[in-house]
Scaffold this active site. Structure first.
Site, PDB file in Angstrom:
ATOM      1  N   GLY A   1     -12.220   6.342   8.408  1.00  0.00           N
ATOM      2  CA  GLY A   1     -11.683   6.857   9.676  1.00  0.00           C
ATOM      3  C   GLY A   1     -11.295   8.319   9.513  1.00  0.00           C
ATOM      4  O   GLY A   1     -11.591   9.164  10.380  1.00  0.00           O
TER       5      GLY A   1
ATOM      6  N   THR B   1     -10.355   5.451  -1.340  1.00  0.00           N
ATOM      7  CA  THR B   1     -10.142   4.120  -0.747  1.00  0.00           C
ATOM      8  C   THR B   1     -10.431   3.056  -1.802  1.00  0.00           C
ATOM      9  O   THR B   1     -11.370   3.199  -2.595  1.00  0.00           O
ATOM     10  CB  THR B   1     -11.013   3.824   0.490  1.00  0.00           C
ATOM     11  OG1 THR B   1     -10.960   2.413   0.765  1.00  0.00           O
ATOM     12  CG2 THR B   1     -12.470   4.192   0.340  1.00  0.00           C
ATOM     13  N   ILE B   2      -9.628   2.003  -1.763  1.00  0.00           N
ATOM     14  CA  ILE B   2      -9.893   0.883  -2.672  1.00  0.00           C
ATOM     15  C   ILE B   2     -11.165   0.150  -2.255  1.00  0.00           C
ATOM     16  O   ILE B   2     -11.709  -0.624  -3.014  1.00  0.00           O
ATOM     17  CB  ILE B   2      -8.711  -0.115  -2.722  1.00  0.00           C
ATOM     18  CG1 ILE B   2      -8.496  -0.804  -1.363  1.00  0.00           C
ATOM     19  CG2 ILE B   2      -7.439   0.551  -3.203  1.00  0.00           C
ATOM     20  CD1 ILE B   2      -7.613  -2.039  -1.431  1.00  0.00           C
ATOM     21  N   ASP B   3     -11.640   0.393  -1.019  1.00  0.00           N
ATOM     22  CA  ASP B   3     -12.777  -0.372  -0.501  1.00  0.00           C
ATOM     23  C   ASP B   3     -14.125   0.123  -1.035  1.00  0.00           C
ATOM     24  O   ASP B   3     -15.115  -0.600  -0.975  1.00  0.00           O
ATOM     25  CB  ASP B   3     -12.811  -0.303   1.037  1.00  0.00           C
ATOM     26  CG  ASP B   3     -11.521  -0.793   1.675  1.00  0.00           C
ATOM     27  OD1 ASP B   3     -10.788  -1.549   1.012  1.00  0.00           O
ATOM     28  OD2 ASP B   3     -11.232  -0.397   2.823  1.00  0.00           O
TER      29      ASP B   3
ATOM     30  N   ARG C   1      -7.045 -27.751  -9.339  1.00  0.00           N
ATOM     31  CA  ARG C   1      -7.095 -27.434  -7.906  1.00  0.00           C
ATOM     32  C   ARG C   1      -8.237 -26.472  -7.555  1.00  0.00           C
ATOM     33  O   ARG C   1      -8.761 -25.769  -8.418  1.00  0.00           O
ATOM     34  CB  ARG C   1      -5.783 -26.739  -7.497  1.00  0.00           C
ATOM     35  CG  ARG C   1      -4.632 -27.697  -7.375  1.00  0.00           C
ATOM     36  CD  ARG C   1      -3.338 -26.934  -7.179  1.00  0.00           C
ATOM     37  NE  ARG C   1      -2.256 -27.856  -6.852  1.00  0.00           N
ATOM     38  CZ  ARG C   1      -0.973 -27.556  -6.929  1.00  0.00           C
ATOM     39  NH1 ARG C   1      -0.601 -26.355  -7.317  1.00  0.00           N
ATOM     40  NH2 ARG C   1      -0.066 -28.446  -6.608  1.00  0.00           N
TER      41      ARG C   1
ATOM     42  N   HIS D   1     -11.743  -4.485   3.504  1.00  0.00           N
ATOM     43  CA  HIS D   1     -12.036  -4.243   4.916  1.00  0.00           C
ATOM     44  C   HIS D   1     -13.349  -4.926   5.289  1.00  0.00           C
ATOM     45  O   HIS D   1     -13.478  -6.112   5.082  1.00  0.00           O
ATOM     46  CB  HIS D   1     -12.022  -2.742   5.207  1.00  0.00           C
ATOM     47  CG  HIS D   1     -11.835  -2.420   6.652  1.00  0.00           C
ATOM     48  ND1 HIS D   1     -10.910  -3.044   7.434  1.00  0.00           N
ATOM     49  CD2 HIS D   1     -12.472  -1.536   7.462  1.00  0.00           C
ATOM     50  CE1 HIS D   1     -10.976  -2.569   8.665  1.00  0.00           C
ATOM     51  NE2 HIS D   1     -11.928  -1.655   8.714  1.00  0.00           N
TER      52      HIS D   1
HETATM   53  O1  F6P Z   1      -8.815   0.568   3.541  1.00  0.00           O
HETATM   54  C1  F6P Z   1      -7.939   0.044   2.616  1.00  0.00           C
HETATM   55  C2  F6P Z   1      -7.363  -1.247   3.101  1.00  0.00           C
HETATM   56  O2  F6P Z   1      -6.452  -1.725   2.131  1.00  0.00           O
HETATM   57  C3  F6P Z   1      -8.373  -2.329   3.421  1.00  0.00           C
HETATM   58  O3  F6P Z   1      -8.859  -2.962   2.271  1.00  0.00           O
HETATM   59  C4  F6P Z   1      -7.585  -3.208   4.341  1.00  0.00           C
HETATM   60  O4  F6P Z   1      -8.433  -3.899   5.222  1.00  0.00           O
HETATM   61  C5  F6P Z   1      -6.720  -2.220   5.104  1.00  0.00           C
HETATM   62  O5  F6P Z   1      -6.661  -1.055   4.310  1.00  0.00           O
HETATM   63  C6  F6P Z   1      -5.326  -2.682   5.379  1.00  0.00           C
HETATM   64  O6  F6P Z   1      -4.744  -1.740   6.233  1.00  0.00           O
HETATM   65  P1  F6P Z   1      -3.189  -1.505   6.462  1.00  0.00           P
HETATM   66  O7  F6P Z   1      -2.646  -0.866   5.233  1.00  0.00           O
HETATM   67  O8  F6P Z   1      -3.117  -0.617   7.633  1.00  0.00           O
HETATM   68  O9  F6P Z   1      -2.580  -2.866   6.655  1.00  0.00           O
END
Ligand code: F6P
Length: 358
Positions: A114, A135-137, A172, A181
């Protein structure tokens, strides 16, 4: 005198401070006393509202290993940037005005998807912009890696490791939900690294029947436990057939707090097993950066400073073939780097019998 603004935007991740430090230290080495660095607070919010402060060399010391961001961050949706509000009017115009007021030569922006859309917009509007991929993504187009990914991977893997012992004791089924994300890089790598039996990714819609079959096969083999690494963005084959609107509606109607609970509920109807769900959530973004991210973020930071010295604006610093190279923001903005279905990590996972539920 060079005047450089720096901001961190969007969700935080490990390595932001290491990257900020890398940019600053390299700028001080390049320009000596002839540079002023302005820290813009809470991402684009600070640029919109003119909330910033002059930083000093000591501000950038002792932060290499620090988690979070010393500048603060916030989410400012791209789609609202041009929507005027009472407080700030048109946010892009407000940002341009503050950039001018601060007499900046360049704005350094650390962010993910973004953030890059807005960075590109600001660059199109005539601001000098250089960006770093965080980003961790790991879902940013144009770079093979983003900083934050490996630190989050360590934590996500640790969760799966710890779940292994308790899952074994109790015999389990555990579902561990991993962030990422709309893409599956983190769940894929954590699932493989943590020895998950089933990995569900947004890129590979799953069928519940296939998961049940896999779990039954493991039962027959006498395996006491099973672990599913489930992407927060995992989708079923039925959901994959839906239009965007239908999908949104279906998800909005769900009462489960996360997708893993839905899967657990559905599995529970199909088999008589004890199923537990673990959602580590923002834990995965917490704490300090791992050594790879410290070094990588420093490398990206110094490369960004080089671009500024060369007045090579409008670019993101990216990792490609082991080198850090500039990639035009126009190539990056608005594109998602998903996991290719034929990538070697998916092949390796399949080769050792991991199921993707497809
Ligand atoms: O983009 C990083 C991230 O941690 C995603 O993995 C996750 O979907 C999102 O941000 C969570 O966003 P927020 O911190 O706004 O809850």
């Amino acid at each position: 005198m060079k005047r450089i603004g720096i901001l961190t935007s969007g969700g935080d991740c490990q390595g932001l401070n290491a990257a900020i430090r890398g940019v600053a230290k390299a700028l001080y080495v390049e320009f000596g006393d002839d540079v002023e660095i302005y820290g813009i607070l809470d991402g684009y919010r600070g640029l919109i509202e003119g909330d910033y402060r002059l930083m000093h060399q000591e501000d950038f010391s002792g932060i290499l290993t620090l988690g979070g961001t010393i500048l603060g961050t916030s989410r400012q949706p791209f789609k609202l940037m041009r929507v005027a509000d009472d407080k700030n009017g048109d946010k892009v115009e407000a940002m341009k005005a503050n950039y001018k007021k601060m007499k900046l030569d360049c704005l350094v922006i650390l962010g993910g998807n973004g953030t890059h859309k807005t960075a590109h917009l600001l660059s199109q509007e005539g601001l000098n912009v250089v960006t770093l991929p965080k980003t961790i993504d790991n879902d940013l187009w144009g770079t093979e890696m983003t900083f934050g990914f490996y630190s989050a991977l360590e934590l996500a893997t640790q969760v799966i490791d710890c779940i292994h012992t308790t899952a074994t004791s109790h015999g389990r089924v555990f579902i561990v939900e991993i962030m990422g994300h709309k893409v599956g890089w983190l769940p894929l790598y954590a699932g493989v690294a943590g020895g998950a039996d089933i990995i569900l990714l947004p890129e590979i819609p799953y069928k519940l029947d296939n998961i049940v079959k896999m779990l039954e096969q493991r039962d027959k083999k006498g395996k006491r436990f099973s672990i599913l690494a489930v992407a927060e963005g995992a989708i079923s084959a039925e959901e994959a057939q839906m239009s965007k609107k239908e999908f949104k509606k279906a998800r909005a109607e769900l009462t489960d707090p996360a997708i893993s609970y839905k899967i657990a509920r559905e599995l529970g109807k199909e088999m008589d097993r004890e199923i537990r769900v673990v959602v580590p959530g923002h834990f995965q973004r917490g704490g300090g950066p791992c050594s790879y991210d410290r070094a990588f973020a420093t490398r990206l930071g110094t490369a960004a400073a080089r671009l500024i010295a060369d007045r090579n604006y409008g670019n993101m610093v990216a990792l490609r073939n082991e080198e850090i190279v500039p990639v035009p923001l126009s190539d990056v903005a608005g594109k998602l780097k998903t996991v290719p279905l034929d990538c070697s990590m998916i092949r390796s996972a399949r080769n050792i019998g991991i199921s993707f539920g497809d």
